[in-house]
Motif scaffolding. Sequence first.
Motif, PDB file in Angstrom:
ATOM      1  N   ILE A  66      18.275  20.489 -48.333  1.00 19.99           N
ATOM      2  CA  ILE A  66      17.730  19.191 -48.747  1.00 19.99           C
ATOM      3  C   ILE A  66      16.269  19.105 -48.307  1.00 19.99           C
ATOM      4  CG2 ILE A  66      17.944  16.693 -48.524  1.00 19.99           C
ATOM      5  CD1 ILE A  66      20.879  17.125 -47.784  1.00 19.99           C
ATOM      6  N   ASP A  67      15.422  18.650 -49.192  1.00 21.35           N
ATOM      7  CA  ASP A  67      14.006  18.495 -48.883  1.00 21.35           C
ATOM      8  C   ASP A  67      13.807  17.183 -48.127  1.00 21.35           C
ATOM      9  OD1 ASP A  67      11.278  18.380 -48.750  1.00 21.35           O
ATOM     10  OD2 ASP A  67      10.934  18.299 -50.918  1.00 21.35           O
ATOM     11  N   VAL A  68      13.708  17.274 -46.807  1.00 19.28           N
ATOM     12  CA  VAL A  68      13.586  16.053 -45.997  1.00 19.28           C
ATOM     13  C   VAL A  68      12.213  15.413 -46.135  1.00 19.28           C
ATOM     14  CG1 VAL A  68      15.320  16.776 -44.334  1.00 19.28           C
ATOM     15  CG2 VAL A  68      12.925  17.364 -43.944  1.00 19.28           C
ATOM     16  N   THR A  69      11.228  16.148 -46.641  1.00 18.48           N
ATOM     17  CA  THR A  69       9.902  15.545 -46.804  1.00 18.48           C
ATOM     18  C   THR A  69       9.913  14.438 -47.850  1.00 18.48           C
ATOM     19  OG1 THR A  69       9.163  17.145 -48.489  1.00 18.48           O
ATOM     20  CG2 THR A  69       8.821  17.731 -46.174  1.00 18.48           C
ATOM     21  N   THR A  70      10.956  14.405 -48.687  1.00 17.06           N
ATOM     22  CA  THR A  70      11.056  13.313 -49.659  1.00 17.06           C
ATOM     23  C   THR A  70      11.144  11.963 -48.968  1.00 17.06           C
ATOM     24  OG1 THR A  70      13.461  13.600 -49.746  1.00 17.06           O
ATOM     25  CG2 THR A  70      12.165  14.771 -51.399  1.00 17.06           C
ATOM     26  N   LEU A  71      11.651  11.943 -47.740  1.00 13.90           N
ATOM     27  CA  LEU A  71      11.787  10.688 -47.011  1.00 13.90           C
ATOM     28  C   LEU A  71      10.450  10.185 -46.479  1.00 13.90           C
ATOM     29  CD1 LEU A  71      15.118  11.483 -45.151  1.00 13.90           C
ATOM     30  CD2 LEU A  71      14.787   9.822 -46.995  1.00 13.90           C
ATOM     31  N   ASP A  72       9.402  10.977 -46.644  1.00 12.79           N
ATOM     32  CA  ASP A  72       8.057  10.543 -46.256  1.00 12.79           C
ATOM     33  C   ASP A  72       7.328   9.853 -47.412  1.00 12.79           C
ATOM     34  OD1 ASP A  72       8.379  11.638 -43.708  1.00 12.79           O
ATOM     35  OD2 ASP A  72       7.648  13.599 -44.361  1.00 12.79           O
ATOM     36  N   LEU A  73       7.932   9.891 -48.604  1.00 13.19           N
ATOM     37  CA  LEU A  73       7.288   9.276 -49.763  1.00 13.19           C
ATOM     38  C   LEU A  73       7.298   7.755 -49.623  1.00 13.19           C
ATOM     39  CD1 LEU A  73       8.933  11.407 -52.605  1.00 13.19           C
ATOM     40  CD2 LEU A  73       6.624  11.678 -51.654  1.00 13.19           C
ATOM     41  N   ARG A  74       6.418   7.114 -50.336  1.00 15.33           N
ATOM     42  CA  ARG A  74       6.387   5.665 -50.416  1.00 15.33           C
ATOM     43  C   ARG A  74       6.100   5.281 -51.856  1.00 15.33           C
ATOM     44  NH1 ARG A  74       8.361   6.741 -46.370  1.00 15.33           N
ATOM     45  NH2 ARG A  74       8.083   5.856 -44.289  1.00 15.33           N
ATOM     46  N   PRO A  75       6.683   4.202 -52.374  1.00 18.08           N
ATOM     47  CA  PRO A  75       7.502   3.223 -51.675  1.00 18.08           C
ATOM     48  C   PRO A  75       8.887   3.761 -51.334  1.00 18.08           C
ATOM     49  CG  PRO A  75       7.427   2.728 -54.010  1.00 18.08           C
ATOM     50  CD  PRO A  75       6.472   3.851 -53.792  1.00 18.08           C
ATOM     51  N   TRP A  76       9.656   2.956 -50.634  1.00 16.88           N
ATOM     52  CA  TRP A  76      10.946   3.386 -50.107  1.00 16.88           C
ATOM     53  C   TRP A  76      11.913   3.811 -51.203  1.00 16.88           C
ATOM     54  CZ3 TRP A  76      15.401   0.990 -51.681  1.00 16.88           C
ATOM     55  CH2 TRP A  76      15.265  -0.254 -52.295  1.00 16.88           C
ATOM     56  N   ASP A  77      11.886   3.132 -52.352  1.00 13.00           N
ATOM     57  CA  ASP A  77      12.851   3.453 -53.395  1.00 13.00           C
ATOM     58  C   ASP A  77      12.531   4.798 -54.051  1.00 13.00           C
ATOM     59  OD1 ASP A  77      10.572   2.304 -54.452  1.00 13.00           O
ATOM     60  OD2 ASP A  77      11.610   1.054 -55.904  1.00 13.00           O
ATOM     61  N   ALA A  78      11.238   5.134 -54.126  1.00  8.13           N
ATOM     62  CA  ALA A  78      10.867   6.462 -54.628  1.00  8.13           C
ATOM     63  C   ALA A  78      11.340   7.541 -53.660  1.00  8.13           C
ATOM     64  CB  ALA A  78       9.354   6.545 -54.827  1.00  8.13           C
ATOM     65  N   LEU A  80      13.967   7.309 -51.597  1.00  3.38           N
ATOM     66  CA  LEU A  80      15.425   7.419 -51.695  1.00  3.38           C
ATOM     67  C   LEU A  80      15.837   8.173 -52.948  1.00  3.38           C
ATOM     68  CD1 LEU A  80      17.326   4.181 -50.610  1.00  3.38           C
ATOM     69  CD2 LEU A  80      17.050   6.343 -49.389  1.00  3.38           C
ATOM     70  N   GLU A  81      15.155   7.910 -54.062  1.00  2.00           N
ATOM     71  CA  GLU A  81      15.509   8.602 -55.298  1.00  2.00           C
ATOM     72  C   GLU A  81      15.258  10.109 -55.178  1.00  2.00           C
ATOM     73  OE1 GLU A  81      14.562   8.727 -60.103  1.00  2.00           O
ATOM     74  OE2 GLU A  81      13.830   7.040 -58.889  1.00  2.00           O
ATOM     75  N   SER A  82      14.123  10.491 -54.633  1.00  2.00           N
ATOM     76  CA  SER A  82      13.815  11.914 -54.478  1.00  2.00           C
ATOM     77  C   SER A  82      14.773  12.578 -53.498  1.00  2.00           C
ATOM     78  CB  SER A  82      12.367  12.088 -54.008  1.00  2.00           C
ATOM     79  OG  SER A  82      11.465  11.624 -54.986  1.00  2.00           O
ATOM     80  N   TRP A  83      15.091  11.882 -52.414  1.00  2.00           N
ATOM     81  CA  TRP A  83      16.035  12.412 -51.431  1.00  2.00           C
ATOM     82  C   TRP A  83      17.400  12.602 -52.068  1.00  2.00           C
ATOM     83  CZ3 TRP A  83      19.587   9.521 -47.779  1.00  2.00           C
ATOM     84  CH2 TRP A  83      20.072  10.363 -46.761  1.00  2.00           C
ATOM     85  N   ALA A  84      17.836  11.629 -52.860  1.00  2.00           N
ATOM     86  CA  ALA A  84      19.141  11.715 -53.510  1.00  2.00           C
ATOM     87  C   ALA A  84      19.216  12.911 -54.446  1.00  2.00           C
ATOM     88  CB  ALA A  84      19.431  10.427 -54.276  1.00  2.00           C
ATOM     89  N   ARG A  85      18.170  13.166 -55.185  1.00  5.41           N
ATOM     90  CA  ARG A  85      18.181  14.284 -56.131  1.00  5.41           C
ATOM     91  C   ARG A  85      18.211  15.623 -55.395  1.00  5.41           C
ATOM     92  NH1 ARG A  85      17.777  12.465 -61.127  1.00  5.41           N
ATOM     93  NH2 ARG A  85      16.887  10.389 -61.483  1.00  5.41           N
ATOM     94  N   SER A  86      17.463  15.720 -54.305  1.00  4.45           N
ATOM     95  CA  SER A  86      17.485  16.958 -53.521  1.00  4.45           C
ATOM     96  C   SER A  86      18.833  17.138 -52.825  1.00  4.45           C
ATOM     97  CB  SER A  86      16.351  16.924 -52.489  1.00  4.45           C
ATOM     98  OG  SER A  86      16.331  18.104 -51.722  1.00  4.45           O
ATOM     99  N   TYR A  87      19.375  16.062 -52.296  1.00  3.86           N
ATOM    100  CA  TYR A  87      20.689  16.044 -51.626  1.00  3.86           C
ATOM    101  C   TYR A  87      21.761  16.512 -52.607  1.00  3.86           C
ATOM    102  CZ  TYR A  87      24.088  13.729 -48.399  1.00  3.86           C
ATOM    103  OH  TYR A  87      25.091  13.427 -47.517  1.00  3.86           O
ATOM    104  N   ARG A  88      21.731  15.984 -53.826  1.00  2.00           N
ATOM    105  CA  ARG A  88      22.716  16.348 -54.844  1.00  2.00           C
ATOM    106  C   ARG A  88      22.635  17.843 -55.164  1.00  2.00           C
ATOM    107  NH1 ARG A  88      21.931  15.883 -60.941  1.00  2.00           N
ATOM    108  NH2 ARG A  88      24.002  15.745 -61.876  1.00  2.00           N
ATOM    109  N   ALA A  89      21.428  18.359 -55.335  1.00  2.00           N
ATOM    110  CA  ALA A  89      21.263  19.770 -55.665  1.00  2.00           C
ATOM    111  C   ALA A  89      21.797  20.665 -54.548  1.00  2.00           C
ATOM    112  CB  ALA A  89      19.791  20.072 -55.927  1.00  2.00           C
ATOM    113  N   ALA A  90      21.551  20.284 -53.289  1.00  2.00           N
ATOM    114  CA  ALA A  90      22.005  21.085 -52.160  1.00  2.00           C
ATOM    115  C   ALA A  90      23.527  21.172 -52.117  1.00  2.00           C
ATOM    116  CB  ALA A  90      21.465  20.498 -50.852  1.00  2.00           C
TER     117      ALA A  90
END
Length: 205
Positions: A66-78, A80-90
């Motif tokens: 999972i790409d944890v750097t997605t959690l550094d993005l802003r705003p928060w919903d962007a 979460l969406e990027s984290w979710a997509r990376s989480y799903r792929a993993a």
Amino acid sequence: MGRPRTPLLDRQRITTTALEIVDENGDFSVPQIARRLGVQTGSVYHHVDGRDGIIELLRERVAGAIDVTTLDLRPWDAALESWARSYRAAFAAHPRAIPLLMTNPVRAPRVLEQYERAVVLLRDAGFPVAEVMPVIVALENIVLGSALDMAAPTAMWEVTEGAATPRLAEALDAVGGNRADRAFDLALHGFLAHARGRLAECTGA
């Protein structure tokens, strides 16, 4: 005989072997790992803290994609969406590991640190502390359910000629070949819209 240049056993080899077995069978046992590595079962226990320890090594291995750097993005919903997509792929890469990992408490420090980052993201966005874990768990339900769906047969519904389900057959014909992705997008976007609404209610924004 001299000692082998490469040790027969280490935590990395044990994790790799356990994950191979889980990918094949959906579960593992320590004796299975030992047999595949050509060692005694007791030797495996010298390197890991039993079955639970191996499960946490598996969790670290799968979650490590999972790409944890997605959690550094802003705003928060962007983020979460990027984290979710990376989480799903993993997790889609190892769908048979999902039931095993989801029925054991999370203890791996590196995985807990990822959750910590998600909590900080939501708290900084303004979510009350009591709302944070429900948001994360709801997102995980969508992600892991979709990861399992990606491993499902393409034709999950087999409509026979004699079945009185013409509308179902029509809907199945219309969905196309990306059913899992479209369903994930629908669920994720609906979830994020609801989360934005909850945040607005909580903050009065």
